[in-house]
Design a protein around this motif. Structure first.
Motif, PDB file in Angstrom:
ATOM      1  N   PRO A 153       4.276 -11.093   0.779  1.00 48.50           N
ATOM      2  CA  PRO A 153       3.811  -9.986   1.404  1.00 48.50           C
ATOM      3  C   PRO A 153       3.644 -10.200   2.745  1.00 48.50           C
ATOM      4  O   PRO A 153       3.650 -11.102   3.563  1.00 48.50           O
ATOM      5  CB  PRO A 153       2.593  -9.770   0.901  1.00 48.50           C
ATOM      6  CG  PRO A 153       2.415 -10.560  -0.422  1.00 48.50           C
ATOM      7  CD  PRO A 153       3.474 -11.781  -0.032  1.00 48.50           C
ATOM      8  N   ASN A 163       2.376   0.762   0.677  1.00 55.49           N
ATOM      9  CA  ASN A 163       2.643  -0.568   0.063  1.00 55.49           C
ATOM     10  C   ASN A 163       4.068  -0.645  -0.849  1.00 55.49           C
ATOM     11  O   ASN A 163       4.301   0.088  -1.656  1.00 55.49           O
ATOM     12  CB  ASN A 163       1.519  -1.078  -0.867  1.00 55.49           C
ATOM     13  CG  ASN A 163       0.354  -1.158  -0.174  1.00 55.49           C
ATOM     14  OD1 ASN A 163       0.375  -1.352   1.286  1.00 55.49           O
ATOM     15  ND2 ASN A 163      -0.905  -1.279  -0.634  1.00 55.49           N
ATOM     16  N   LYS A 203       5.971  -3.192  -4.019  1.00 53.99           N
ATOM     17  CA  LYS A 203       5.386  -3.594  -5.192  1.00 53.99           C
ATOM     18  C   LYS A 203       5.210  -5.126  -5.060  1.00 53.99           C
ATOM     19  O   LYS A 203       4.522  -5.702  -5.651  1.00 53.99           O
ATOM     20  CB  LYS A 203       6.516  -3.544  -6.303  1.00 53.99           C
ATOM     21  CG  LYS A 203       7.772  -4.067  -6.297  1.00 53.99           C
ATOM     22  CD  LYS A 203       8.946  -4.038  -7.120  1.00 53.99           C
ATOM     23  CE  LYS A 203      10.230  -4.722  -6.831  1.00 53.99           C
ATOM     24  NZ  LYS A 203      10.961  -4.434  -8.044  1.00 53.99           N
ATOM     25  N   ASN A 204       5.466  -5.830  -4.061  1.00 54.28           N
ATOM     26  CA  ASN A 204       5.248  -7.087  -3.662  1.00 54.28           C
ATOM     27  C   ASN A 204       4.100  -7.278  -2.809  1.00 54.28           C
ATOM     28  O   ASN A 204       3.787  -8.094  -2.082  1.00 54.28           O
ATOM     29  CB  ASN A 204       6.401  -8.061  -3.048  1.00 54.28           C
ATOM     30  CG  ASN A 204       6.606  -7.635  -1.738  1.00 54.28           C
ATOM     31  OD1 ASN A 204       6.482  -6.294  -1.177  1.00 54.28           O
ATOM     32  ND2 ASN A 204       7.070  -8.588  -0.850  1.00 54.28           N
ATOM     33  N   GLU A 205       3.497  -6.067  -2.572  1.00 55.12           N
ATOM     34  CA  GLU A 205       2.110  -5.876  -1.898  1.00 55.12           C
ATOM     35  C   GLU A 205       2.402  -5.822  -0.090  1.00 55.12           C
ATOM     36  O   GLU A 205       1.610  -6.061   0.458  1.00 55.12           O
ATOM     37  CB  GLU A 205       0.957  -6.898  -2.058  1.00 55.12           C
ATOM     38  CG  GLU A 205       0.702  -6.723  -3.636  1.00 55.12           C
ATOM     39  CD  GLU A 205      -0.510  -7.643  -3.967  1.00 55.12           C
ATOM     40  OE1 GLU A 205      -0.814  -8.395  -3.110  1.00 55.12           O
ATOM     41  OE2 GLU A 205      -1.274  -7.493  -5.081  1.00 55.12           O
ATOM     42  N   GLN A 215       3.032  -4.466   3.310  1.00 52.93           N
ATOM     43  CA  GLN A 215       2.572  -3.057   3.785  1.00 52.93           C
ATOM     44  C   GLN A 215       3.622  -2.587   4.744  1.00 52.93           C
ATOM     45  O   GLN A 215       3.950  -3.223   5.681  1.00 52.93           O
ATOM     46  CB  GLN A 215       1.252  -3.243   4.557  1.00 52.93           C
ATOM     47  CG  GLN A 215      -0.030  -3.470   3.622  1.00 52.93           C
ATOM     48  CD  GLN A 215      -1.247  -3.543   4.349  1.00 52.93           C
ATOM     49  OE1 GLN A 215      -1.572  -4.040   5.407  1.00 52.93           O
ATOM     50  NE2 GLN A 215      -2.314  -2.741   4.047  1.00 52.93           N
TER      51      GLN A 215
END
Length: 225
Positions: A188, A204, A206-208, A210
């Protein structure tokens, strides 16, 4: 404690009349932000406010687009705030090579193009331009662009600055599919970018990771310690 707030902006492709003179939107925006801080955050030392610029700060007088010198936009931000870090967009110019090199050496100016800088305890990496024909200014061949992005993602930086950002599964959020795939295959990160306008600002993956979508926007972010 060296940085209390960050100002983030990109794609300020507009002009305004200031004192009878036509100026780029980004040249006058710092004065309004100074007033904002004086009224909303009067106790904040403006030297503890950093600025992030993600490119495309030039505007033609008669139509959107074109390419022109944006050094004064960076300088005006730098005169009022603690530092300016950013990348170039495909509509930006910084003068001839000698002028550009001199500009990059100016105090508290941090121009990034496949580099990393640590500024007042915050780590930034950036890639200028977009994927495209390398014969044009601030355009990179796709393989090289993605290779440099992977290098930055491996460093686990506080912020990665791009001009061209990823797309999103929402069809209204345009961008690069290959850039999104590289980001999602990495740890991330916080990615700031412009180039394509998104209505939401913070999204966001899917891997967090941002995403901070800045096209046509100016965001004031408090730095939490």
């Amino acid at each position: 404690d060296e940085v209390k707030y960050l100002i983030l902006a990109s794609d300020l492709q507009g002009t305004t009349i200031d004192g009878g003179e036509t100026k780029l939107l980004g040249e006058v925006l710092p004065d309004y932000l100074e007033l904002l801080f004086e009224t909303a955050f009067p106790d904040v030392d403006l030297q503890k406010v950093g600025v992030i610029l993600c490119g495309d700060l030039y505007a033609n007088l008669d139509k959107r687009g074109g390419r022109g010198d944006v050094k004064q936009v960076w300088r005006n931000f730098n005169q009022l705030f603690g530092f300016v870090v950013g990348v170039a967009g495909n509509h930006d110019d910084f003068g001839n090579p000698i002028e550009f090199e001199a500009f990059k050496l100016e105090k508290d100016i941090y121009f990034l193009d496949q580099q990393i800088k640590k500024i007042k305890g915050i780590s930034f990496g950036g890639i200028s331009g977009i994927i495209g024909r390398p014969s044009k200014p601030f355009r990179n061949e796709e393989e090289r662009h993605l290779k440099e992005l992977k290098k930055l993602l491996l460093k686990e930086l506080d912020f990665i600055l791009l001009h061209e950002g990823p797309n999103h599964l929402d069809p209204e959020m345009h961008g690069s599919n290959v850039i999104r795939e590289v980001i999602e295959q990495s740890k991330p990160s916080v990615i700031c970018f412009g180039h394509n306008h998104w209505e939401p600002t913070l999204v966001n993956l899917k891997n967090e990771s941002q995403l901070i979508a800045l096209d046509g926007k100016c965001v004031v972010m408090e730095v939490m310690h």
